[in-house]
Design a protein around this motif. Structure first.
Motif, PDB file in Angstrom:
ATOM      1  N   ASP A 214       2.762  14.243 -12.490  1.00  0.00           N
ATOM      2  CA  ASP A 214       2.584  12.843 -12.604  1.00  0.00           C
ATOM      3  C   ASP A 214       4.019  12.279 -13.260  1.00  0.00           C
ATOM      4  OD1 ASP A 214      -0.190  12.419 -12.162  1.00  0.00           O
ATOM      5  OD2 ASP A 214      -0.449  13.400 -14.078  1.00  0.00           O
ATOM      6  N   ALA A 215       4.284  10.854 -12.966  1.00  0.00           N
ATOM      7  CA  ALA A 215       5.531  10.408 -13.432  1.00  0.00           C
ATOM      8  C   ALA A 215       5.712  10.174 -14.849  1.00  0.00           C
ATOM      9  CB  ALA A 215       5.545   9.074 -12.590  1.00  0.00           C
ATOM     10  N   ASP A 216       4.547  10.405 -15.762  1.00  0.00           N
ATOM     11  CA  ASP A 216       4.839  10.191 -17.244  1.00  0.00           C
ATOM     12  C   ASP A 216       4.538  11.135 -17.822  1.00  0.00           C
ATOM     13  OD1 ASP A 216       2.169  10.528 -16.555  1.00  0.00           O
ATOM     14  OD2 ASP A 216       1.375   8.409 -17.851  1.00  0.00           O
ATOM     15  N   LEU A 217       4.901  12.462 -17.507  1.00  0.00           N
ATOM     16  CA  LEU A 217       4.677  13.809 -18.238  1.00  0.00           C
ATOM     17  C   LEU A 217       5.653  13.876 -18.994  1.00  0.00           C
ATOM     18  CD1 LEU A 217       3.702  16.218 -15.413  1.00  0.00           C
ATOM     19  CD2 LEU A 217       2.127  15.176 -17.121  1.00  0.00           C
ATOM     20  N   ALA A 218       5.288  14.755 -20.253  1.00  0.00           N
ATOM     21  CA  ALA A 218       6.320  15.021 -21.299  1.00  0.00           C
ATOM     22  C   ALA A 218       7.377  16.120 -20.768  1.00  0.00           C
ATOM     23  CB  ALA A 218       5.900  15.542 -22.554  1.00  0.00           C
ATOM     24  N   PRO A 219       8.783  16.070 -21.096  1.00  0.00           N
ATOM     25  CA  PRO A 219       9.504  17.194 -20.451  1.00  0.00           C
ATOM     26  C   PRO A 219       9.100  18.527 -20.349  1.00  0.00           C
ATOM     27  CG  PRO A 219      10.736  15.545 -22.321  1.00  0.00           C
ATOM     28  CD  PRO A 219       9.245  15.142 -22.152  1.00  0.00           C
ATOM     29  N   ALA A 220       8.616  19.055 -21.433  1.00  0.00           N
ATOM     30  CA  ALA A 220       8.220  20.371 -21.208  1.00  0.00           C
ATOM     31  C   ALA A 220       6.825  20.607 -20.182  1.00  0.00           C
ATOM     32  CB  ALA A 220       7.614  20.905 -22.455  1.00  0.00           C
ATOM     33  N   ASP A 221       6.000  19.713 -20.236  1.00  0.00           N
ATOM     34  CA  ASP A 221       4.922  19.593 -19.195  1.00  0.00           C
ATOM     35  C   ASP A 221       5.574  19.304 -17.918  1.00  0.00           C
ATOM     36  OD1 ASP A 221       3.197  19.878 -21.466  1.00  0.00           O
ATOM     37  OD2 ASP A 221       2.783  17.542 -21.799  1.00  0.00           O
ATOM     38  N   PHE A 222       6.488  18.559 -17.640  1.00  0.00           N
ATOM     39  CA  PHE A 222       7.138  18.457 -16.349  1.00  0.00           C
ATOM     40  C   PHE A 222       7.424  19.526 -15.759  1.00  0.00           C
ATOM     41  CE2 PHE A 222      10.835  17.222 -13.994  1.00  0.00           C
ATOM     42  CZ  PHE A 222      10.259  16.597 -12.851  1.00  0.00           C
ATOM     43  N   LEU A 223       8.166  20.085 -16.509  1.00  0.00           N
ATOM     44  CA  LEU A 223       9.002  21.389 -15.973  1.00  0.00           C
ATOM     45  C   LEU A 223       8.096  22.553 -15.681  1.00  0.00           C
ATOM     46  CD1 LEU A 223      11.939  22.071 -18.554  1.00  0.00           C
ATOM     47  CD2 LEU A 223      12.117  21.307 -16.302  1.00  0.00           C
ATOM     48  N   THR A 224       6.605  22.697 -16.489  1.00  0.00           N
ATOM     49  CA  THR A 224       5.582  23.292 -16.210  1.00  0.00           C
ATOM     50  C   THR A 224       5.068  23.008 -14.780  1.00  0.00           C
ATOM     51  OG1 THR A 224       5.274  23.694 -18.577  1.00  0.00           O
ATOM     52  CG2 THR A 224       3.336  24.442 -16.977  1.00  0.00           C
ATOM     53  N   ALA A 225       4.497  21.780 -14.698  1.00  0.00           N
ATOM     54  CA  ALA A 225       3.951  21.118 -13.572  1.00  0.00           C
ATOM     55  C   ALA A 225       4.948  21.327 -12.344  1.00  0.00           C
ATOM     56  CB  ALA A 225       3.709  19.545 -13.762  1.00  0.00           C
ATOM     57  N   MET A 226       6.144  21.333 -12.330  1.00  0.00           N
ATOM     58  CA  MET A 226       7.111  21.352 -11.112  1.00  0.00           C
ATOM     59  C   MET A 226       6.848  22.947 -10.747  1.00  0.00           C
ATOM     60  SD  MET A 226       8.479  18.525  -9.961  1.00  0.00           S
ATOM     61  CE  MET A 226       9.828  19.191  -9.178  1.00  0.00           C
ATOM     62  N   ASP A 227       7.073  23.825 -11.566  1.00  0.00           N
ATOM     63  CA  ASP A 227       7.140  25.218 -11.209  1.00  0.00           C
ATOM     64  C   ASP A 227       5.984  25.622 -10.106  1.00  0.00           C
ATOM     65  OD1 ASP A 227       7.656  27.814 -11.256  1.00  0.00           O
ATOM     66  OD2 ASP A 227       6.463  28.399 -13.113  1.00  0.00           O
ATOM     67  N   GLY A 228       6.533  25.788  -8.809  1.00  0.00           N
ATOM     68  CA  GLY A 228       5.494  26.232  -7.770  1.00  0.00           C
ATOM     69  C   GLY A 228       4.741  24.876  -7.294  1.00  0.00           C
ATOM     70  N   TYR A 229       5.111  23.800  -7.435  1.00  0.00           N
ATOM     71  CA  TYR A 229       4.146  22.557  -7.244  1.00  0.00           C
ATOM     72  C   TYR A 229       3.734  22.502  -5.805  1.00  0.00           C
ATOM     73  CZ  TYR A 229       7.924  19.808  -5.331  1.00  0.00           C
ATOM     74  OH  TYR A 229       9.210  19.532  -4.585  1.00  0.00           O
ATOM     75  N   LYS A 230       4.708  23.108  -4.709  1.00  0.00           N
ATOM     76  CA  LYS A 230       4.154  23.092  -3.311  1.00  0.00           C
ATOM     77  C   LYS A 230       3.347  24.087  -2.852  1.00  0.00           C
ATOM     78  CE  LYS A 230       8.618  20.947  -1.526  1.00  0.00           C
ATOM     79  NZ  LYS A 230       9.455  21.229  -0.462  1.00  0.00           N
ATOM     80  N   GLU A 231       3.169  25.025  -3.688  1.00  0.00           N
ATOM     81  CA  GLU A 231       2.202  26.334  -3.732  1.00  0.00           C
ATOM     82  C   GLU A 231       0.660  25.705  -3.822  1.00  0.00           C
ATOM     83  OE1 GLU A 231       3.552  29.586  -5.531  1.00  0.00           O
ATOM     84  OE2 GLU A 231       5.425  29.584  -4.590  1.00  0.00           O
ATOM     85  N   ARG A 232       0.468  24.556  -4.583  1.00  0.00           N
ATOM     86  CA  ARG A 232      -0.815  24.434  -5.047  1.00  0.00           C
ATOM     87  C   ARG A 232      -1.431  23.845  -3.826  1.00  0.00           C
ATOM     88  NH1 ARG A 232       1.672  21.198  -9.705  1.00  0.00           N
ATOM     89  NH2 ARG A 232       2.560  23.228 -11.033  1.00  0.00           N
ATOM     90  N   ASP A 233      -0.865  23.241  -2.942  1.00  0.00           N
ATOM     91  CA  ASP A 233      -1.396  22.642  -1.487  1.00  0.00           C
ATOM     92  C   ASP A 233      -0.302  22.364  -0.541  1.00  0.00           C
ATOM     93  OD1 ASP A 233      -2.627  21.053   0.471  1.00  0.00           O
ATOM     94  OD2 ASP A 233      -3.803  19.801  -1.069  1.00  0.00           O
TER      95      ASP A 233
END
Length: 256
Positions: free
Chosen positions: A79-98
């Motif tokens: 999401d566009a409004d994630l906190a910095p640490a949450d953003f880095l976690t969400a970006m890790d391997g994001y393309k593999e989710r779908d």
């Protein structure tokens, strides 16, 4: 405002593609000229090509692609409004989710890059001879001036962030390529060197996120990796920003 003395030798020039200092007169897009004046340079144009018509030529195109990108990334859990640490976690391997949505993201990025490139489309065979016009010149979308302005504004915005970061932290980039900036840090995460305070980034500096103008983590490599690849390829000018993502060096480059 508090003035900070910076080491200009450790900063790239915003006036050339490779960051070198200009050695003489050259053609510049309007945003670059305006930035030079802002930085205190005395600018005396020798010649200029100007257009009397103006407008936000790319707005509709940009907004549709931006909205598509943000919506698709949200579907992938970023999401566009994630906190910095949450953003880095969400970006890790994001393309593999779908994988299918990952293809959509790749297509959106390719559309942006290809669309900007089309504004200065080169000859593509078809019997073209040097000195002769080619078909793209007759199209209303052949606008190299707009392409130059887009690149100019992007380079200037990045330069502002680099200067802001240097003034606040004393840190200078190790390598730069296009929209990738490499810094030395005491840890593997961008949060190990980005100046966040209470979850808020340095105003005007680098901010993690997916919105246009924000930054993501391209990659991290150990310090010795850089020295090893430069020695291996006998290339002291090797641009580490080109290979920081996964550390794989496919060959030497010219440092740009």
């Amino acid at each position: 405002k508090e003035w900070v003395a910076l080491d200009g030798g450790l900063l790239p020039s915003p006036f050339t593609p490779k960051g070198d200092r200009p050695t003489g007169p050259a053609w510049y897009a309007t945003p670059t000229v305006a930035y030079a004046v802002e930085l205190g340079y005395e600018v005396r144009p020798l010649e200029a090509w100007v257009r009397y018509d103006n407008g936000r030529y790319l707005d509709g195109w940009y907004q549709r692609l931006r909205d598509a990108y943000l919506a698709t990334m949200a579907d992938l859990g970023v999401d566009a409004d994630l906190a910095p640490a949450d953003f880095l976690t969400a970006m890790d391997g994001y393309k593999e989710r779908d994988p299918e949505l990952g293809i959509v993201i790749t297509a959106i990025k390719a559309t942006v890059k290809g669309g900007i490139g089309k504004l200065r489309e080169r000859p593509r065979g078809e019997g073209w001879r040097p000195g002769k016009p080619w078909r793209a010149l007759a199209r209303p979308t052949w606008r190299p001036d707009i392409r130059a302005a887009v690149i100019s504004r992007t380079r200037i915005n990045l330069h502002r962030k680099i200067i802001k970061h240097a003034a606040f932290t004393g840190q200078y980039p190790v390598a730069i390529m296009s929209d990738c900036v490499v810094y030395a840090a005491n840890g593997p995460s961008p949060l190990d060197f980005l100046p966040y305070r209470e979850g808020k980034p340095l105003p005007g500096g680098f901010k993690l996120g997916i919105n246009p103008g924000l930054v993501k983590h391209e990659g991290t490599q150990p310090l010795l990796w850089g020295e090893e690849v430069r020695e291996k390829f006998d290339a002291p000018e090797l641009n580490l920003a080109r290979y920081i993502k996964d550390g794989t060096v496919t060959g030497t480059d010219n440092g740009e």
